[in-house]
Design an enzyme around this catalytic site. Sequence first.
Site, PDB file in Angstrom:
ATOM      1  N   MET A  10       0.852  -1.191   0.000  1.00 48.95           N
ATOM      2  CA  MET A  10       0.000   0.000   0.000  1.00 48.95           C
ATOM      3  C   MET A  10       0.891   1.246   0.000  1.00 48.95           C
ATOM      4  SD  MET A  10      -3.413  -0.952   2.064  1.00 48.95           S
ATOM      5  CE  MET A  10      -2.820  -0.677   3.706  1.00 48.95           C
ATOM      6  N   LEU A  60       6.673   3.022   1.476  1.00 52.08           N
ATOM      7  CA  LEU A  60       7.606   1.899   1.578  1.00 52.08           C
ATOM      8  C   LEU A  60       8.713   2.163   2.591  1.00 52.08           C
ATOM      9  CD1 LEU A  60       7.964   0.950  -2.203  1.00 52.08           C
ATOM     10  CD2 LEU A  60       6.280   0.154  -0.530  1.00 52.08           C
ATOM     11  N   GLY A 100      11.349  -2.792   5.426  1.00 54.38           N
ATOM     12  CA  GLY A 100      10.633  -4.072   5.458  1.00 54.38           C
ATOM     13  C   GLY A 100      10.147  -4.457   4.061  1.00 54.38           C
ATOM     14  N   HIS A 101       9.493  -3.507   3.381  1.00 56.23           N
ATOM     15  CA  HIS A 101       9.027  -3.791   2.014  1.00 56.23           C
ATOM     16  C   HIS A 101      10.212  -4.090   1.088  1.00 56.23           C
ATOM     17  CE1 HIS A 101       5.657  -0.951   3.265  1.00 56.23           C
ATOM     18  NE2 HIS A 101       4.996  -2.003   2.879  1.00 56.23           N
ATOM     19  N   GLU A 108       5.723 -11.405   7.824  1.00 54.14           N
ATOM     20  CA  GLU A 108       5.122 -12.090   8.975  1.00 54.14           C
ATOM     21  C   GLU A 108       4.689 -11.130  10.080  1.00 54.14           C
ATOM     22  OE1 GLU A 108       8.070 -15.092   9.862  1.00 54.14           O
ATOM     23  OE2 GLU A 108       6.951 -16.571   8.671  1.00 54.14           O
ATOM     24  N   ASP A 168       2.358  -9.055   9.669  1.00 52.43           N
ATOM     25  CA  ASP A 168       0.906  -9.229   9.509  1.00 52.43           C
ATOM     26  C   ASP A 168       0.633 -10.731   9.454  1.00 52.43           C
ATOM     27  OD1 ASP A 168       0.065  -6.397   9.130  1.00 52.43           O
ATOM     28  OD2 ASP A 168       1.528  -6.540   7.524  1.00 52.43           O
ATOM     29  N   SER A 209       4.552   1.078   7.902  1.00 55.38           N
ATOM     30  CA  SER A 209       4.322   2.392   7.285  1.00 55.38           C
ATOM     31  C   SER A 209       3.718   3.354   8.304  1.00 55.38           C
ATOM     32  CB  SER A 209       3.384   2.252   6.095  1.00 55.38           C
ATOM     33  OG  SER A 209       3.915   1.330   5.197  1.00 55.38           O
TER      34      SER A 209
HETATM   35  O1  PAF Z   1      -0.109  -5.728   3.900  1.00 55.77           O
HETATM   36  C1  PAF Z   1      -0.496  -4.815   3.141  1.00 55.77           C
HETATM   37  O2  PAF Z   1       0.206  -3.843   2.883  1.00 55.77           O
HETATM   38  C2  PAF Z   1      -1.867  -4.916   2.498  1.00 55.77           C
HETATM   39  O3  PAF Z   1      -2.782  -5.512   3.371  1.00 55.77           O
HETATM   40  C3  PAF Z   1      -1.856  -5.635   1.153  1.00 55.77           C
HETATM   41  C4  PAF Z   1      -1.437  -7.088   1.276  1.00 55.77           C
HETATM   42  C5  PAF Z   1      -0.918  -4.920   0.189  1.00 55.77           C
HETATM   43  C6  PAF Z   1      -3.258  -5.616   0.541  1.00 55.77           C
HETATM   44  O4  PAF Z   1      -3.719  -4.315   0.362  1.00 55.77           O
END
Ligand code: PAF
Length: 301
Positions: free
Chosen positions: A51, A54, A57-58, A169, A171, A207
Amino acid sequence: MQGLFFEKYYFVTLSGNTIETMIVVSTQLEVKQLVLEWQAKGHNIGFVPTMGALHRGHLTLVERAIIENNKVVVSIFVNPTQFNDPKDLEKYPRTLEADLALLKPLGVDLVYTPTNNDIYPEPDTRVFDFKGLDKVMEGAHRPGHFNGVAQVVSRLFDIVMPTNAYFGEKDYQQLQIILEMNRQLGFSTNIVPCEIIREADGLAMSSRNMRLSAEHRIAAIEISRTLAASKTMAKNHTIQEVETYVVKTINAIPLLRVEYFTIANAITLQPITQWTNAPKTIGCIAVFAGDIRLIDNVIYN
Ligand code: PAF
């Protein structure tokens, strides 16, 4: 290097060499065309849905995707259907230019930045049944959240057709739901779980961290610190004792408020009362630092 951008897909050096560069598109048609071209050439495709806003982690997920795949697609889309609080949706950080600048040097092939209309030309009315996985912890506190996550991730999988898709992980519950969605809808995508990336002081990267005030940022260190201490404590204390310790310790910090802390079976996500009730055990937490909601977790065995 001097050169010219040719269309939006290629960078042509003055000596005539063509170098593929990062392509940024906002329609599913363009994504599908490119992905089909790549598939025809036998490439496998790694996918990191995000989303935006960034952080490292991303980028760690993206770096892994680049190592493990021939082509890598990143999506940046703040999905409205997964926000149960319109204020949270409105305040969610949107930093597209900075995100693209972070992705480009990594060697990402394609960034998909759709509009709402491109993902949801019509309202998505699908309701998933996750067999209780979505009824606990985050699901209990954010009604409809995981249904929205499944809606968007399944649409993205339809568009990107990834070989491998990467999820953090942090989430943890989201990861279990996506595994279940992937199974139920029969996607052939391999879901790759990636370990939590933490700041040097232990705070799980998110984020949302960029919205913490300086005081709340310092206070938030207590979350991962307490979870780590609870892991040691778990060796010779009951589940109830560990749960009480975690909630009391974090709530003792004036700027923090625990929304829930649950020790659960790490596969079914159902809360347990005895350590022996599950082959793998996880503690999941949500904490408000002011009005910023942070989540984290710890695996006990
Ligand atoms: O984890 C996230 O950033 C969001 O839930 C995802 C998987 C991109 C879905 O919108």
